[in-house]
Design a protein around this motif. Sequence first.
Motif, PDB file in Angstrom:
ATOM      1  N   GLY A  50       0.798  -1.229   0.000  1.00  0.00           N
ATOM      2  CA  GLY A  50       0.000   0.000   0.000  1.00  0.00           C
ATOM      3  C   GLY A  50       0.822   1.266   0.000  1.00  0.00           C
ATOM      4  O   GLY A  50       0.277   2.370  -0.066  1.00  0.00           O
ATOM      5  N   LYS A  51       2.132   1.154   0.061  1.00  0.00           N
ATOM      6  CA  LYS A  51       3.004   2.329   0.047  1.00  0.00           C
ATOM      7  C   LYS A  51       3.507   2.579  -1.372  1.00  0.00           C
ATOM      8  O   LYS A  51       3.574   1.656  -2.185  1.00  0.00           O
ATOM      9  N   PRO A  52       3.891   3.854  -1.674  1.00  0.00           N
ATOM     10  CA  PRO A  52       4.435   4.140  -3.009  1.00  0.00           C
ATOM     11  C   PRO A  52       5.680   3.299  -3.275  1.00  0.00           C
ATOM     12  O   PRO A  52       6.522   3.106  -2.390  1.00  0.00           O
ATOM     13  N   VAL A  53       5.798   2.783  -4.495  1.00  0.00           N
ATOM     14  CA  VAL A  53       6.956   1.950  -4.831  1.00  0.00           C
ATOM     15  C   VAL A  53       8.179   2.830  -5.081  1.00  0.00           C
ATOM     16  O   VAL A  53       8.067   3.984  -5.494  1.00  0.00           O
ATOM     17  N   ILE A  54       9.360   2.263  -4.795  1.00  0.00           N
ATOM     18  CA  ILE A  54      10.625   2.923  -5.098  1.00  0.00           C
ATOM     19  C   ILE A  54      11.002   2.538  -6.518  1.00  0.00           C
ATOM     20  O   ILE A  54      10.998   1.360  -6.876  1.00  0.00           O
ATOM     21  N   SER A  55      11.297   3.523  -7.345  1.00  0.00           N
ATOM     22  CA  SER A  55      11.611   3.247  -8.749  1.00  0.00           C
ATOM     23  C   SER A  55      13.120   3.295  -8.984  1.00  0.00           C
ATOM     24  O   SER A  55      13.897   3.605  -8.083  1.00  0.00           O
ATOM     25  N   GLY A  56      13.520   3.005 -10.207  1.00  0.00           N
ATOM     26  CA  GLY A  56      14.925   3.026 -10.566  1.00  0.00           C
ATOM     27  C   GLY A  56      15.566   1.655 -10.452  1.00  0.00           C
ATOM     28  O   GLY A  56      15.033   0.746  -9.815  1.00  0.00           O
ATOM     29  N   THR A  57      16.732   1.505 -11.085  1.00  0.00           N
ATOM     30  CA  THR A  57      17.429   0.222 -11.041  1.00  0.00           C
ATOM     31  C   THR A  57      18.136   0.047  -9.702  1.00  0.00           C
ATOM     32  O   THR A  57      18.432   1.015  -9.005  1.00  0.00           O
ATOM     33  N   ALA A  58      18.398  -1.201  -9.354  1.00  0.00           N
ATOM     34  CA  ALA A  58      19.055  -1.517  -8.093  1.00  0.00           C
ATOM     35  C   ALA A  58      20.293  -2.364  -8.360  1.00  0.00           C
ATOM     36  O   ALA A  58      20.336  -3.145  -9.313  1.00  0.00           O
ATOM     37  N   ASP A  59      21.313  -2.187  -7.481  1.00  0.00           N
ATOM     38  CA  ASP A  59      22.528  -2.994  -7.612  1.00  0.00           C
ATOM     39  C   ASP A  59      22.289  -4.441  -7.194  1.00  0.00           C
ATOM     40  O   ASP A  59      22.814  -5.371  -7.804  1.00  0.00           O
ATOM     41  N   ILE A  60      21.490  -4.612  -6.123  1.00  0.00           N
ATOM     42  CA  ILE A  60      21.322  -5.943  -5.536  1.00  0.00           C
ATOM     43  C   ILE A  60      19.844  -6.315  -5.478  1.00  0.00           C
ATOM     44  O   ILE A  60      18.999  -5.496  -5.089  1.00  0.00           O
ATOM     45  N   PHE A  61      19.544  -7.555  -5.839  1.00  0.00           N
ATOM     46  CA  PHE A  61      18.189  -8.103  -5.736  1.00  0.00           C
ATOM     47  C   PHE A  61      18.158  -9.039  -4.532  1.00  0.00           C
ATOM     48  O   PHE A  61      19.000  -9.927  -4.403  1.00  0.00           O
ATOM     49  N   PHE A  62      17.176  -8.821  -3.630  1.00  0.00           N
ATOM     50  CA  PHE A  62      17.020  -9.685  -2.463  1.00  0.00           C
ATOM     51  C   PHE A  62      15.861 -10.654  -2.684  1.00  0.00           C
ATOM     52  O   PHE A  62      14.720 -10.244  -2.893  1.00  0.00           O
ATOM     53  N   SER A  63      16.194 -11.942  -2.636  1.00  0.00           N
ATOM     54  CA  SER A  63      15.201 -13.004  -2.798  1.00  0.00           C
ATOM     55  C   SER A  63      15.031 -13.701  -1.457  1.00  0.00           C
ATOM     56  O   SER A  63      16.013 -14.167  -0.868  1.00  0.00           O
ATOM     57  N   TYR A  64      13.792 -13.787  -0.976  1.00  0.00           N
ATOM     58  CA  TYR A  64      13.554 -14.392   0.341  1.00  0.00           C
ATOM     59  C   TYR A  64      12.133 -14.912   0.424  1.00  0.00           C
ATOM     60  O   TYR A  64      11.285 -14.609  -0.425  1.00  0.00           O
ATOM     61  N   CYS A  65      11.860 -15.704   1.450  1.00  0.00           N
ATOM     62  CA  CYS A  65      10.514 -16.221   1.696  1.00  0.00           C
ATOM     63  C   CYS A  65       9.887 -15.440   2.846  1.00  0.00           C
ATOM     64  O   CYS A  65      10.510 -15.262   3.895  1.00  0.00           O
ATOM     65  N   TRP A  66       8.657 -15.000   2.661  1.00  0.00           N
ATOM     66  CA  TRP A  66       7.984 -14.222   3.693  1.00  0.00           C
ATOM     67  C   TRP A  66       7.823 -15.011   4.992  1.00  0.00           C
ATOM     68  O   TRP A  66       7.696 -14.428   6.062  1.00  0.00           O
ATOM     69  N   ASN A  67       7.817 -16.328   4.897  1.00  0.00           N
ATOM     70  CA  ASN A  67       7.671 -17.152   6.108  1.00  0.00           C
ATOM     71  C   ASN A  67       8.939 -17.191   6.953  1.00  0.00           C
ATOM     72  O   ASN A  67       8.970 -17.845   7.998  1.00  0.00           O
ATOM     73  N   ASN A  68       9.979 -16.484   6.514  1.00  0.00           N
ATOM     74  CA  ASN A  68      11.192 -16.334   7.325  1.00  0.00           C
ATOM     75  C   ASN A  68      11.330 -14.915   7.864  1.00  0.00           C
ATOM     76  O   ASN A  68      12.373 -14.564   8.425  1.00  0.00           O
ATOM     77  N   SER A  69      10.283 -14.099   7.703  1.00  0.00           N
ATOM     78  CA  SER A  69      10.361 -12.690   8.103  1.00  0.00           C
ATOM     79  C   SER A  69       9.592 -12.419   9.389  1.00  0.00           C
ATOM     80  O   SER A  69       8.368 -12.573   9.444  1.00  0.00           O
ATOM     81  N   HIS A  70      10.324 -12.001  10.422  1.00  0.00           N
ATOM     82  CA  HIS A  70       9.717 -11.584  11.688  1.00  0.00           C
ATOM     83  C   HIS A  70       8.802 -10.380  11.455  1.00  0.00           C
ATOM     84  O   HIS A  70       7.701 -10.299  12.015  1.00  0.00           O
ATOM     85  N   ASP A  71       9.243  -9.469  10.594  1.00  0.00           N
ATOM     86  CA  ASP A  71       8.462  -8.270  10.283  1.00  0.00           C
ATOM     87  C   ASP A  71       7.132  -8.632   9.619  1.00  0.00           C
ATOM     88  O   ASP A  71       6.081  -8.086   9.972  1.00  0.00           O
ATOM     89  N   ALA A  72       7.164  -9.580   8.657  1.00  0.00           N
ATOM     90  CA  ALA A  72       5.931 -10.004   7.978  1.00  0.00           C
ATOM     91  C   ALA A  72       4.956 -10.628   8.961  1.00  0.00           C
ATOM     92  O   ALA A  72       3.743 -10.405   8.885  1.00  0.00           O
ATOM     93  N   HIS A  73       5.479 -11.384   9.918  1.00  0.00           N
ATOM     94  CA  HIS A  73       4.612 -12.018  10.917  1.00  0.00           C
ATOM     95  C   HIS A  73       4.004 -10.982  11.844  1.00  0.00           C
ATOM     96  O   HIS A  73       2.813 -11.055  12.176  1.00  0.00           O
TER      97      HIS A  73
END
Length: 697
Positions: free
Chosen positions: A356-379
């Motif tokens: 629900g927040k505005p997306v950050i645009s532009g290219t990025a140096d690093i891509f982070f791939s993760y599972c939401w079921n490992n995120s304390h913040d998501a829980h």
Amino acid sequence: MWGQCKWQYFTATIISFNPNSLKYTIEWDDQDPTGRVIDYFNLALDKVPSNDQVGVGSKVLFHQGTYKQSEVHGVTRSGGLRWHQGEIERIYKDQDGNTLYDGHHTRGEKDGKWVTFKDYSFQFIGYSLEDFRMPPNVFDILSSIDSGPTTQTKPAKKQVKKKVANKIEDSIDVFVSYAKINCPSAIQNHELDQPPSYREAVLDNMVDPRNIVEQLKKMGVSVFTMEEETDTSLLEIVSALKRVKVFIACLSDEYASNDRCRMEFQYAKKTMKLPVIPLVVGSGSFEWQMTVVGLLIAGELYIHFQNKEVESYKMTELARSIKSKIPGIKIKDVSYPATGAGVMDLHSEQGVGVTGKPVISGTADIFFSYCWNNSHDAHQKKQVSSYQGGEWSDPRLIVKKISEELGIASWIDVERLESANEGMGMFDQIATALKECKLAVVCVSTEYANSDNCRMEIQFAVKSLKKPVVAVIVGTGDDWKESVVGNIVDEGIPKVDLQSVTSAGELEVKISEISKAIQDRIPLSTNPSMTSQNQVLATEGSPERNRAPKRGDHVICLHMNWAYYKATVESFDHNTMTYTVNWDDNDPSGRVQSYKDVALDIEPVDDIAVGSIVLFQQGSYAATEGNNEGGVRYHQGIITGVHIDEEGVKRFSGKHTKGESGGKWVTYGGYNPTFEGVNATELRLSPNAMDVVMSGL
């Protein structure tokens, strides 16, 4: 219909209508004084129907035979045509391009119908539209009783409210129309007898329309539905259809053959002109496409709830479709396919992310791939119901720390993934971000290895794009090491283990390790002079590899009942992500299939481990006259074991992913629920979504 002689129809003029009994009083054109009070469903407007009113299975009135002038109760009755109720069974074109119809009587002698009149025949052949009349839609008739939401006095509606459990609100989001026979719960609860065509196994895997309704309600969508078939319930349906914003039809063969469902559909689409969202449910047959229901939505895209395996994905697709038709609606607890287990409010505005927040645009140096079921913040934010790992090994925290440490731009879904581009659009965003980044950080765990989307990301980054990768171990346990993810990580990818981190101080040490591993692999934008031999080694001489079939490629493709056969790709549809193929055995059926079920007919290269989904050979089929030439059967399986034989050849064991409970045919010759000692040359792999969206097919 004339009451003095059942199931024969004659021309007449309406005198009056009784809304309480739903009966008409008519005056016969031939002056017959008898049988003048008629049920609404036993008359038809003397008007030629339109093309979209008559399909296979339609009930029509057709003329057959005549009757002579005679005297009845002292009144002279003139002669005329006899009309009868029939059902359309075939529609075709003659040599001049005219549409013709064949069918048969719906009633016979056992129903009390007189069948000895001159010119009687059970069949009618070669009729045109001009030869038919259509019974009225009960909802069109009842529409005059309920005067709509703006009327101040609605006695009929008030009477309905006292007699039924559903309360009709002034405004309803969606009306969900379905045939009760398509509800597994209704059959399992013995509310209905199980149809002969429903095997118990198929029933267990069918999506229940009742469950679709309940899930929509949990998402905050106001829903009206009705299973009862009484005069009172019919009135309430009309009242609801005048107040609803969107009509959802759960299509099946049973739906199309159910008179009430068909009339609901016709009234919603043709009379009320409501936006319609077609869903496909039931046992998998598509014969309904030849019926009136199919004619009314010809060319429209439908959402196929083919089994429980895809239900959560299809519910998200349905939620987005509702949102597109009711822009102001707030839909909550939606599962985003591209984020795995995450559930959030549905956002469809351009430039707004999945949170629900505005997306950050532009290219990025690093891509982070993760599972939401490992995120304390998501829980904590209730985006997942459970998680494995710790507060200090949260991938979302790690990406923040790494970005600050190195002063770089990073790509993570909660900041960059635009919600308005859900579905394949989201996978396109992820694939583009992976292609544009310099390095991928993969936060591996058992949950990560078990996630289709996460496996897709690491395979696309390493195998297809040949990107430099750093692995961060999160979650708990090491089951992931036996998976495809473990195989990939073991191919010289640097690893940093965060599973035992329990404090901010310990995390800072690990962040430094991760940062060094990243700097060793790539030159970052903050230090243009930095070079990396590792990056050169990762890409030089290793062109991007893509498993997506292209036009002209030979493939192994799903046909039906979870059996796969050899074919050649004819075309690809980017909108539906489906291939059209030509079967090697010349079978004309089942030529359009999802990208997930089409695999290049080549040996996989270093992509198979425990947990891999593969296509494997088992059994064969014989030639059929005028249809196919026979060949080898392939099936979808999951690898459960890998070993090296005495000659040093890698062998794979596994089992079918589908069984009889999933609608798979398991009685063919050579069937075995498992396979043992298979060589890689006998296996095939389907492409992932990112290979497909980035392939430029």
